[in-house]
Design a protein around this motif. Structure first.
Motif, short mmCIF file in Angstrom:
data_model
loop_
_atom_site.label_atom_id
_atom_site.label_comp_id
_atom_site.label_asym_id
_atom_site.label_seq_id
_atom_site.Cartn_x
_atom_site.Cartn_y
_atom_site.Cartn_z
N UNK A 103 0.83 -1.21 0.00
CA UNK A 103 0.00 0.00 0.00
C UNK A 103 0.87 1.26 0.00
N UNK A 104 2.00 1.20 0.69
CA UNK A 104 2.90 2.36 0.77
C UNK A 104 3.63 2.62 -0.54
N UNK A 105 3.59 1.67 -1.46
CA UNK A 105 4.25 1.86 -2.75
C UNK A 105 3.69 3.07 -3.49
N UNK A 106 2.44 3.41 -3.22
CA UNK A 106 1.87 4.59 -3.87
C UNK A 106 2.62 5.85 -3.45
N UNK A 107 3.18 5.86 -2.24
CA UNK A 107 4.01 6.98 -1.80
C UNK A 107 5.27 7.09 -2.63
N UNK A 108 5.85 5.95 -2.98
CA UNK A 108 7.04 5.95 -3.83
C UNK A 108 6.71 6.49 -5.20
N UNK A 109 5.57 6.10 -5.73
CA UNK A 109 5.15 6.61 -7.04
C UNK A 109 4.97 8.11 -6.97
N UNK A 110 4.32 8.60 -5.90
CA UNK A 110 4.15 10.06 -5.73
C UNK A 110 5.49 10.75 -5.59
N UNK A 111 6.41 10.16 -4.81
CA UNK A 111 7.73 10.76 -4.62
C UNK A 111 8.45 10.92 -5.95
N UNK A 112 8.46 9.87 -6.75
CA UNK A 112 9.21 9.95 -8.00
C UNK A 112 8.49 10.81 -9.03
N UNK A 113 7.19 10.98 -8.91
CA UNK A 113 6.48 11.95 -9.76
C UNK A 113 6.91 13.37 -9.39
N UNK A 114 6.99 13.63 -8.08
CA UNK A 114 7.47 14.94 -7.61
C UNK A 114 8.93 15.13 -8.04
N UNK A 115 9.74 14.09 -7.90
CA UNK A 115 11.14 14.18 -8.31
C UNK A 115 11.27 14.46 -9.80
N UNK A 116 10.41 13.84 -10.60
CA UNK A 116 10.44 14.11 -12.04
C UNK A 116 10.16 15.59 -12.32
N UNK A 117 9.21 16.15 -11.59
CA UNK A 117 8.95 17.59 -11.71
C UNK A 117 10.17 18.41 -11.31
N UNK A 118 10.84 18.00 -10.22
CA UNK A 118 12.06 18.68 -9.80
C UNK A 118 13.17 18.55 -10.82
N UNK A 119 13.27 17.38 -11.44
CA UNK A 119 14.25 17.19 -12.51
C UNK A 119 13.99 18.17 -13.65
N UNK A 120 12.73 18.32 -14.01
CA UNK A 120 12.38 19.25 -15.09
C UNK A 120 12.63 20.70 -14.70
#
Length: 130
Positions: A68-85
């Protein structure tokens, strides 16, 4: 409850990860003559992986590793992708007039607020309000 406020813990983790990101950027761009945006992407990706674990455990006190916590990882890396951009845009806009290393330093600064706010709001919500 930690004696160190969450925003300060986030900043300390950010400094560690900025060191990873910046250090890899210098080695890849200046040492191996890699293009600045590619060096940025590689350094940022390595730092983002480290950042997830450090922020999950220490900054936000999230010890849930369930499926269930894996959704947090997905959200984290989505935020990180925005930071990368965000960082890539800063480097892309500033590298022609400034040295790439200065642009990279400014890119790291530009992503701090983005990453903290979105991490606090969307990724590690269970860690309280500090």
């Amino acid at each position: 409850m930690s004696l160190i406020p969450r925003w300060l813990r986030f900043g300390l983790v950010g400094m560690v990860n900025a060191g990873i990101d910046f250090g890899l950027f210098v080695v890849l761009h200046h040492g191996l003559d890699m293009a600045p945006l590619l060096a940025h992407a590689i350094g940022f990706a390595c730092a983002a992986c480290n950042s997830y674990v450090m922020n999950k455990l220490w900054t936000f006190g999230d010890r849930d590793w369930s499926a269930k916590a894996a959704s947090g990882a997905v959200r984290f890396f989505a935020v990180a992708l925005g930071g990368l951009l965000v960082g890539a845009v800063v480097i892309w806009l500033l590298t022609p007039p400034l040295p790439a290393i200065v642009s990279k330093a400014l890119a790291i600064g530009a992503t701090f607020v983005w990453n903290y706010q979105l991490s606090r709001l969307f990724v590690f919500r269970s860690g309280g309000t500090t």
